[in-house]
Design a protein around this motif. Sequence first.
Motif, mmCIF file in Angstrom:
data_model
loop_
_atom_site.group_PDB
_atom_site.id
_atom_site.type_symbol
_atom_site.label_atom_id
_atom_site.label_comp_id
_atom_site.label_asym_id
_atom_site.label_seq_id
_atom_site.Cartn_x
_atom_site.Cartn_y
_atom_site.Cartn_z
ATOM 1 N N LEU A 194 31.699 62.156 -34.758
ATOM 2 C CA LEU A 194 31.823 61.441 -36.026
ATOM 3 C C LEU A 194 33.271 61.053 -36.283
ATOM 4 C CD1 LEU A 194 30.091 60.490 -38.382
ATOM 5 C CD2 LEU A 194 30.548 62.652 -39.534
ATOM 6 N N ALA A 195 34.188 61.965 -35.979
ATOM 7 C CA ALA A 195 35.615 61.674 -36.160
ATOM 8 C C ALA A 195 36.060 60.536 -35.255
ATOM 9 C CB ALA A 195 36.451 62.921 -35.868
ATOM 10 N N SER A 196 35.367 60.376 -34.132
ATOM 11 C CA SER A 196 35.707 59.319 -33.187
ATOM 12 C C SER A 196 35.110 57.978 -33.573
ATOM 13 C CB SER A 196 35.217 59.694 -31.779
ATOM 14 O OG SER A 196 35.781 60.917 -31.376
ATOM 15 N N GLY A 197 34.356 57.960 -34.666
ATOM 16 C CA GLY A 197 33.800 56.706 -35.157
ATOM 17 C C GLY A 197 32.412 56.392 -34.650
ATOM 18 N N SER A 198 31.721 57.388 -34.086
ATOM 19 C CA SER A 198 30.381 57.150 -33.564
ATOM 20 C C SER A 198 29.334 57.568 -34.581
ATOM 21 C CB SER A 198 30.172 57.937 -32.260
ATOM 22 O OG SER A 198 28.835 57.827 -31.832
ATOM 23 N N CYS A 199 28.668 56.586 -35.189
ATOM 24 C CA CYS A 199 27.629 56.910 -36.167
ATOM 25 C C CYS A 199 26.307 57.233 -35.487
ATOM 26 C CB CYS A 199 27.444 55.762 -37.155
ATOM 27 S SG CYS A 199 26.887 54.222 -36.395
ATOM 28 N N LYS A 200 26.179 56.898 -34.196
ATOM 29 C CA LYS A 200 24.916 57.136 -33.494
ATOM 30 C C LYS A 200 24.593 58.617 -33.386
ATOM 31 C CE LYS A 200 25.000 52.901 -30.731
ATOM 32 N NZ LYS A 200 25.026 52.333 -29.366
ATOM 33 N N ILE A 201 25.620 59.471 -33.467
ATOM 34 C CA ILE A 201 25.376 60.910 -33.389
ATOM 35 C C ILE A 201 24.469 61.364 -34.521
ATOM 36 C CG2 ILE A 201 27.448 61.461 -34.737
ATOM 37 C CD1 ILE A 201 25.918 63.525 -31.868
ATOM 38 N N LEU A 202 24.513 60.643 -35.663
ATOM 39 C CA LEU A 202 23.690 61.016 -36.809
ATOM 40 C C LEU A 202 22.206 60.849 -36.506
ATOM 41 C CD1 LEU A 202 25.820 59.399 -39.656
ATOM 42 C CD2 LEU A 202 25.863 61.749 -38.828
ATOM 43 N N VAL A 203 21.894 59.946 -35.586
ATOM 44 C CA VAL A 203 20.504 59.774 -35.167
ATOM 45 C C VAL A 203 19.989 61.058 -34.539
ATOM 46 C CG1 VAL A 203 18.968 58.547 -33.591
ATOM 47 C CG2 VAL A 203 20.733 57.294 -34.833
ATOM 48 N N PHE A 204 20.804 61.652 -33.661
ATOM 49 C CA PHE A 204 20.395 62.870 -32.972
ATOM 50 C C PHE A 204 20.338 64.062 -33.926
ATOM 51 C CE2 PHE A 204 22.016 60.114 -29.661
ATOM 52 C CZ PHE A 204 21.065 60.263 -28.663
ATOM 53 N N VAL A 205 21.235 64.070 -34.908
ATOM 54 C CA VAL A 205 21.208 65.142 -35.909
ATOM 55 C C VAL A 205 19.889 65.103 -36.676
ATOM 56 C CG1 VAL A 205 22.278 66.053 -37.989
ATOM 57 C CG2 VAL A 205 23.712 65.158 -36.160
ATOM 58 N N ALA A 206 19.534 63.909 -37.154
ATOM 59 C CA ALA A 206 18.284 63.758 -37.903
ATOM 60 C C ALA A 206 17.082 64.096 -37.028
ATOM 61 C CB ALA A 206 18.171 62.332 -38.438
ATOM 62 N N LEU A 207 17.153 63.673 -35.774
ATOM 63 C CA LEU A 207 16.056 63.931 -34.843
ATOM 64 C C LEU A 207 15.832 65.426 -34.643
ATOM 65 C CD1 LEU A 207 14.034 62.838 -32.724
ATOM 66 C CD2 LEU A 207 15.897 62.945 -31.068
ATOM 67 N N VAL A 208 16.920 66.154 -34.379
ATOM 68 C CA VAL A 208 16.814 67.599 -34.159
ATOM 69 C C VAL A 208 16.309 68.303 -35.412
ATOM 70 C CG1 VAL A 208 18.132 69.695 -33.686
ATOM 71 C CG2 VAL A 208 18.561 67.635 -32.356
ATOM 72 N N LEU A 209 16.783 67.856 -36.571
ATOM 73 C CA LEU A 209 16.348 68.467 -37.828
ATOM 74 C C LEU A 209 14.844 68.290 -38.021
ATOM 75 C CD1 LEU A 209 17.132 69.871 -40.464
ATOM 76 C CD2 LEU A 209 17.555 67.625 -41.461
ATOM 77 N N LEU A 210 14.347 67.082 -37.766
ATOM 78 C CA LEU A 210 12.920 66.814 -37.941
ATOM 79 C C LEU A 210 12.067 67.618 -36.959
ATOM 80 C CD1 LEU A 210 13.000 62.949 -38.498
ATOM 81 C CD2 LEU A 210 12.500 64.699 -40.207
ATOM 82 N N ILE A 211 12.530 67.692 -35.708
ATOM 83 C CA ILE A 211 11.767 68.436 -34.701
ATOM 84 C C ILE A 211 11.792 69.934 -34.999
ATOM 85 C CG2 ILE A 211 11.714 69.094 -32.260
ATOM 86 C CD1 ILE A 211 12.646 66.276 -31.590
ATOM 87 N N THR A 212 12.957 70.435 -35.415
ATOM 88 C CA THR A 212 13.089 71.862 -35.721
ATOM 89 C C THR A 212 12.200 72.268 -36.891
ATOM 90 O OG1 THR A 212 15.384 71.828 -34.947
ATOM 91 C CG2 THR A 212 14.714 73.693 -36.317
ATOM 92 N N LEU A 213 12.115 71.388 -37.891
ATOM 93 C CA LEU A 213 11.328 71.693 -39.093
ATOM 94 C C LEU A 213 9.911 71.133 -39.021
ATOM 95 C CD1 LEU A 213 14.010 70.990 -41.852
ATOM 96 C CD2 LEU A 213 13.386 73.182 -40.851
ATOM 97 N N ARG A 214 9.499 70.726 -37.836
ATOM 98 C CA ARG A 214 8.214 70.040 -37.682
ATOM 99 C C ARG A 214 7.057 70.802 -38.324
ATOM 100 N NH1 ARG A 214 3.957 70.022 -34.078
ATOM 101 N NH2 ARG A 214 3.017 67.965 -33.671
ATOM 102 N N ARG A 215 6.948 72.086 -38.028
ATOM 103 C CA ARG A 215 5.822 72.875 -38.543
ATOM 104 C C ARG A 215 5.836 72.955 -40.062
ATOM 105 N NH1 ARG A 215 5.631 78.469 -35.462
ATOM 106 N NH2 ARG A 215 3.847 78.696 -36.875
ATOM 107 N N MET A 216 7.027 73.153 -40.631
ATOM 108 C CA MET A 216 7.131 73.245 -42.085
ATOM 109 C C MET A 216 6.834 71.902 -42.747
ATOM 110 S SD MET A 216 7.679 76.361 -42.722
ATOM 111 C CE MET A 216 7.819 76.050 -44.475
ATOM 112 N N LEU A 217 7.341 70.816 -42.138
ATOM 113 C CA LEU A 217 7.141 69.492 -42.727
ATOM 114 C C LEU A 217 5.671 69.091 -42.722
ATOM 115 C CD1 LEU A 217 10.204 67.573 -41.220
ATOM 116 C CD2 LEU A 217 9.919 68.353 -43.575
ATOM 117 N N LEU A 218 4.955 69.477 -41.677
ATOM 118 C CA LEU A 218 3.536 69.131 -41.595
ATOM 119 C C LEU A 218 2.709 69.857 -42.655
ATOM 120 C CD1 LEU A 218 2.984 69.025 -37.721
ATOM 121 C CD2 LEU A 218 3.066 67.096 -39.315
#
Length: 239
Positions: A194-218
């Motif tokens: 993020l400090a390097s100016g890459s916003c694409k990393i946020l895609v992976f953050v959101a992805l991991v969060l959704l997959i990690t919380l998959r059972r709870m979200l369902l």
Amino acid sequence: MAGDERNFRSSYYEKVGFRSVEEKKSLEILLKDKPLDKIKLKQFSLRFTVPGIYRSFIWKILLEIVPIHVTSHTFVMQQREHEYKDLHRALQVIGLINDDTPKPQMYLLMWLLETGKLRFDWHAQIESDAYHNFLCIAKTVLEMLDNDVEAYWISKGFIRCVSKFQDDVPRLTESIMSLLEKEDNELFRIWDKLASGSCKILVFVALVLLITLRRMLLKCTTAEKIIESLNNPMGDLVV
């Protein structure tokens, strides 16, 4: 011959799990440049994990808190500290902060005062969704840094980065949906990227969060429950 030796050494370090040894040496070579080459430092941070002992220094360069001329760093940081103390003192005088004020909230108030955005109804202002990102970023930065002055300026730098990405949110959302289908859950060193100016990393953050919380979200039956789970991921993981 020297190149072959270095390539062999790099390959050996990587195979035995000491790739970071070579990365650290490469970074130290970059830090000897006078002036520092910001583009090379940015490329390094995008490709590798910045060693902890150099992290705050690299972040200050990439977030433009200090210049690329190392000889100016002491003077510039002294000025940054003066600004920090002036803002802190001003908030104390008008009674907005005291010794019990949480630092993320204090940093947010300082930033609002500095940018001329502080309103009379500041209690309601800092609780609005518009400033939630700043509080979260400041809290995380404070967990990684011991220096209050550096933490404040770096928090400001990150919020500036995040603000630049606002227009990319729709495109990033599409990327998240695409990656969800592949269930690629590799998480990188977020803050360096993020400090390097890459916003694409946020895609992976959101992805991991959704997959990690998959059972709870369902199990969630309302949008409010989903938002609550996403805002408190550790609580759901404990459950």
